[in-house]
Design an enzyme around this catalytic site. Structure first.
Site, mmCIF file in Angstrom:
data_model
loop_
_atom_site.group_PDB
_atom_site.id
_atom_site.type_symbol
_atom_site.label_atom_id
_atom_site.label_comp_id
_atom_site.label_asym_id
_atom_site.label_seq_id
_atom_site.Cartn_x
_atom_site.Cartn_y
_atom_site.Cartn_z
ATOM 1 N N TRP A 20 21.363 109.707 -27.824
ATOM 2 C CA TRP A 20 22.791 109.387 -27.984
ATOM 3 C C TRP A 20 23.003 108.123 -28.819
ATOM 4 C CZ3 TRP A 20 20.421 110.258 -23.245
ATOM 5 C CH2 TRP A 20 19.970 109.127 -22.561
ATOM 6 N N GLU A 33 27.329 108.963 -21.556
ATOM 7 C CA GLU A 33 27.863 107.899 -20.706
ATOM 8 C C GLU A 33 28.203 108.418 -19.315
ATOM 9 O OE1 GLU A 33 27.850 104.777 -21.057
ATOM 10 O OE2 GLU A 33 27.052 104.870 -23.080
ATOM 11 N N GLN A 38 25.511 105.727 -12.697
ATOM 12 C CA GLN A 38 24.771 105.845 -11.419
ATOM 13 C C GLN A 38 23.436 106.576 -11.577
ATOM 14 O OE1 GLN A 38 26.458 104.578 -8.787
ATOM 15 N NE2 GLN A 38 28.564 104.625 -9.497
ATOM 16 N N TYR A 78 27.535 112.704 -7.257
ATOM 17 C CA TYR A 78 28.876 112.295 -7.713
ATOM 18 C C TYR A 78 29.517 113.407 -8.557
ATOM 19 C CZ TYR A 78 27.224 107.692 -6.313
ATOM 20 O OH TYR A 78 26.710 106.641 -5.608
ATOM 21 N N TYR A 114 35.195 101.195 -18.614
ATOM 22 C CA TYR A 114 33.837 101.091 -19.132
ATOM 23 C C TYR A 114 33.553 102.234 -20.130
ATOM 24 C CZ TYR A 114 29.040 101.972 -19.854
ATOM 25 O OH TYR A 114 27.880 102.258 -20.505
ATOM 26 N N ASP A 132 29.256 96.820 -17.777
ATOM 27 C CA ASP A 132 28.680 97.638 -16.711
ATOM 28 C C ASP A 132 27.787 96.745 -15.845
ATOM 29 O OD1 ASP A 132 26.443 97.176 -18.238
ATOM 30 O OD2 ASP A 132 25.717 99.240 -18.166
ATOM 31 N N CYS A 186 16.495 91.547 -18.401
ATOM 32 C CA CYS A 186 17.115 90.802 -17.309
ATOM 33 C C CYS A 186 17.358 91.777 -16.158
ATOM 34 C CB CYS A 186 18.415 90.148 -17.784
ATOM 35 S SG CYS A 186 19.022 88.941 -16.605
ATOM 36 N N CYS A 193 11.619 86.333 -17.750
ATOM 37 C CA CYS A 193 12.303 85.195 -18.381
ATOM 38 C C CYS A 193 11.433 84.517 -19.448
ATOM 39 C CB CYS A 193 12.698 84.170 -17.328
ATOM 40 S SG CYS A 193 13.754 84.863 -16.055
#
Ligand code: SF4
Length: 356
Positions: A20, A33, A38, A78, A114, A132, A186, A193
């Site tokens: 995508w 998307e 989730q 969902y 979003y 997000d 992250c 880090c």
């Protein structure tokens, strides 16, 4: 170097090649998307490929029966996302064109801020920031922001900051990059880090607050639900299924007739449960099954536990192995073709594994 430049430099080296990201077609971007909400990329990728193959255009999706869309969605959970996707495709086809800006995208069923920002920026390079879970994490850590991300003040504050940082000339790449930084570098636990381009300025790193950020206000209490599915198994391996209503959890999916209780129960208590007599006498009257003529092969395996965002379902499958036929029963093969909650599919796969 500006925030955006640092981010884009990192992205060009570390980004993953994903289908995508190779397109500016708003339909494909929208599909990806919705599927990825989730859902992890690795899990979502095969679903994306199957959707693109089955429905290569938004018109194909709009014209498909809802059952086909839900079946293809099976396992992602969902399910309202799939139903909204289908309805929104019909909206697009009815209006004659795919909306090409953030404001109009918000009019589509199931498209929130979003998703609208993602489509508007990735497909049309509109300067609107995506926010997000990844973006919340990255920004809260770099800037040391402890406002809860699931409260309106936090949502507003992070949206404002994300838009201030956005490079309007590179909106698409900037948005992809900040989400990718959160997904790969992250990460929630043990972020890397030492090789992060933001380490020098990162408040969370410098103040040793990485594990504290982002902040979420207390979660809603999880509710336990006890579902008792009545599974008929006829001599020719047929069963009875019913469709759930078009609203609520698993709307429109198929399952076995079921009842609920307030906690775990034994067989005797199942027979006394509110609605059990009615279920047997009304639903299966024509087959002659009543609570007083239940076949003695009924048994109760361990419950399957299924977790939803605010609910924990303890699903008991009470199997009635019948020695006679039932008019409304369908074959196991046909039952497997129906769109099913993954919980039901999992039980069927283990119970009828030799019929798959
Ligand atoms: S330094 Fe660590 S905590 Fe800060 S942004 Fe980079 S990876 Fe995240």
């Amino acid at each position: 170097m500006s925030f955006s430049n640092k981010l884009l430099n990192w992205y060009h080296i570390h980004k993953r090649e994903l289908p995508w990201r190779e397109t500016t077609d708003p339909y494909y971007i929208w599909l990806s998307e919705v599927i990825l909400q989730q859902t992890r990329v690795q899990q979502g990728l095969p679903y994306y490929e199957r959707f693109v193959e089955a429905f290569p255009t938004v018109k194909d999706l709009a014209l498909a029966p809802q059952e086909d869309v839900l079946k293809l969605w099976q396992g992602l959970g969902y399910y309202s996302r799939a139903r909204n996707l289908h309805k929104a495709a019909q909206q697009v086809v009815a209006s004659g064109e795919f909306p090409d800006n953030f404001k109009d995208l918000l009019e589509l069923k199931g498209v929130g801020e979003y998703t609208a920002a993602a489509i508007a920026s990735f497909a049309f390079n509109e300067a609107v920031a995506v926010v997000d879970g990844n973006v919340y994490r990255v920004l809260s850590r770099i800037y040391g922001i402890a406002t809860p991300i699931n409260e309106s003040a936090g949502i507003k504050e992070f949206k404002k900051l994300a838009n201030q940082l956005l490079d309007p000339k590179n909106a698409a790449t900037h948005n992809q990059a900040i989400m990718e930084l959160g997904a790969l570098q992250c990460v929630p636990k043990n972020p890397n880090c030492n090789i992060c381009p933001f380490q020098t300025d990162c408040v969370a790193f410098n103040d040793s607050r990485i594990d504290e950020l982002p902040v979420k206000s207390k979660k809603t209490k999880v509710k336990n639900l006890f579902h008792h599915y009545i599974v008929l198994d006829t001599p020719d391996h047929k069963t009875v299924m019913q469709q759930r209503p078009q609203s609520g959890i698993w709307a429109g999916l198929f399952e076995f007739p079921y009842l609920e209780s307030n906690g775990p129960i034994l067989l005797d208590e199942l027979l006394q449960l509110d609605g059990m007599r009615e279920l047997m006498e009304l639903r299966f009257r024509e087959s002659g099954i009543t609570t007083t003529s239940l076949p003695i092969t009924i048994y109760n395996p361990e419950p399957i536990i299924h977790k939803l965002s605010h609910r924990k379902i303890h699903a008991y499958f009470w199997v009635l192995q019948l020695d006679y036929h039932v008019e409304e029963a369908i074959s196991i093969q046909d039952a497997f073709q129906k769109p099913l909650p993954i919980l039901i599919h999992r039980f069927m796969s283990s119970y009828w594994n030799s019929y798959l």
